[in-house]
Design an enzyme around this catalytic site. Sequence first.
Site, mmCIF file in Angstrom:
data_model
loop_
_atom_site.group_PDB
_atom_site.id
_atom_site.type_symbol
_atom_site.label_atom_id
_atom_site.label_comp_id
_atom_site.label_asym_id
_atom_site.label_seq_id
_atom_site.Cartn_x
_atom_site.Cartn_y
_atom_site.Cartn_z
ATOM 1 N N CYS A 66 17.067 48.816 34.928
ATOM 2 C CA CYS A 66 15.734 49.423 34.868
ATOM 3 C C CYS A 66 15.671 50.755 35.612
ATOM 4 C CB CYS A 66 14.712 48.459 35.437
ATOM 5 S SG CYS A 66 14.770 46.886 34.597
ATOM 6 N N ASN A 114 7.893 44.771 30.231
ATOM 7 C CA ASN A 114 8.953 45.495 30.939
ATOM 8 C C ASN A 114 10.033 45.887 29.922
ATOM 9 O OD1 ASN A 114 11.266 46.155 32.358
ATOM 10 N ND2 ASN A 114 11.036 44.529 33.880
ATOM 11 N N HIS A 127 8.625 52.363 37.183
ATOM 12 C CA HIS A 127 9.141 51.431 36.181
ATOM 13 C C HIS A 127 8.078 50.356 35.955
ATOM 14 C CE1 HIS A 127 11.341 48.422 34.156
ATOM 15 N NE2 HIS A 127 11.556 47.665 35.207
#
Length: 330
Positions: A114, A285, A255
């Site tokens: 990520c 996500n 993020h």
Amino acid sequence: MTAIGIAMTGSGAAVPPIAFDNHQLSHIVETSDEWIATRTGIRARHIAKGDRAVTDLAAGAARHALQMAELAPEKVDLIVLATSTPDDLFGSASVVQAAIGAKQAVAFDLTAACSGFLFAVVTAAQFIRTGTYQNAVVIGADVLSRWVDWDDRRTCVLFGDGAGAVVLQADDRDRLLGYELRSDGSQNDCLNLPFGGTEKSLTDGVAVSQGTYRPVVMNGQEVYKFAVKKVPEVIEKALFRANLTPEAIDWLLLHQANQRILDAVAKRLRIDGEKVVSNLSKYGNTSAASIPIALDEWVRSGQIQPGQIVASSGFGAGLTWGAAIFEWGR
Ligand code: ACO
């Protein structure tokens, strides 16, 4: 060598057309819209299909970013594709290069989960700063739907698929104001997608391990604690390098893992909620894609304006984390 600056001149995004909301998900695992939304802020995610999904999404995002930058694909020198879920373990960036017609570019994959998009921006920036390349496309693309266990409610509710991209161009003035990248492999077991092979003997004394990757494993509470501690620290470090304080930040672009993480980081940095970029309710996500997808939405809606200061931070598996402070546009 003359120091050359960097401008971010275009953004783009691509998400699969199929949306999958929490109610639909609750027919697959024992969960509810209420549980997912209150713990994470996520209401839906988009799910990709097909063996070329990462390449297709990445190419779509790159094309949109090039259009915004008004840059022809033939002018691109470098493509960095941040992904943990390539269509091909040998790399997907060169296939993206061919798909968008960036004939002169060198293209490679970069993996940092990520944090991958931020790591890729900083990597591309080094090539521009040294004068090696003028025009770079940095893409974050992931299709984690391939790799989550759809029977595991602790993880499958969190992730979605997508891609986002930015164009970085050499410029007289440097708009990448400061950055800091970190990793800590001693905490790798908090979140991983490990290879799991079975041993196959080839001949006496020679054996190989063959198989594939096991689904995503995550210790949610440890990852949460890591994020709320390390992300404010790394942003402060990047701000220090930029010679700025949190008051200078126009937008906090993190993020998009979990709304509670976004809120906790903003609170620690004393950044007003209105400055926090958040679209995770729609996409979940999306790993390396989440920062550029959110950036693109805020740029195209006119919220992030040229000249504004964006503090961005990625964090995730590795463990890896990092922050970059940049001024949008040229
Ligand atoms: N629906 C309903 N109940 C659930 C679900 C679900 N989807 N998932 C877990 N539960 C249950 C658990 O079984 C547990 O039940 P029990 O008490 O009977 O055992 C209870 O809910 C609490 O579980 P916890 O894991 O303690 O829940 P927590 O409050 O920690 O929330 C969450 C879980 C949302 C994952 C949280 O830990 C979190 O956000 N962590 C950060 C994770 C993250 O952001 N990861 C991605 C970053 S890195 C990257 O992007 C790759």
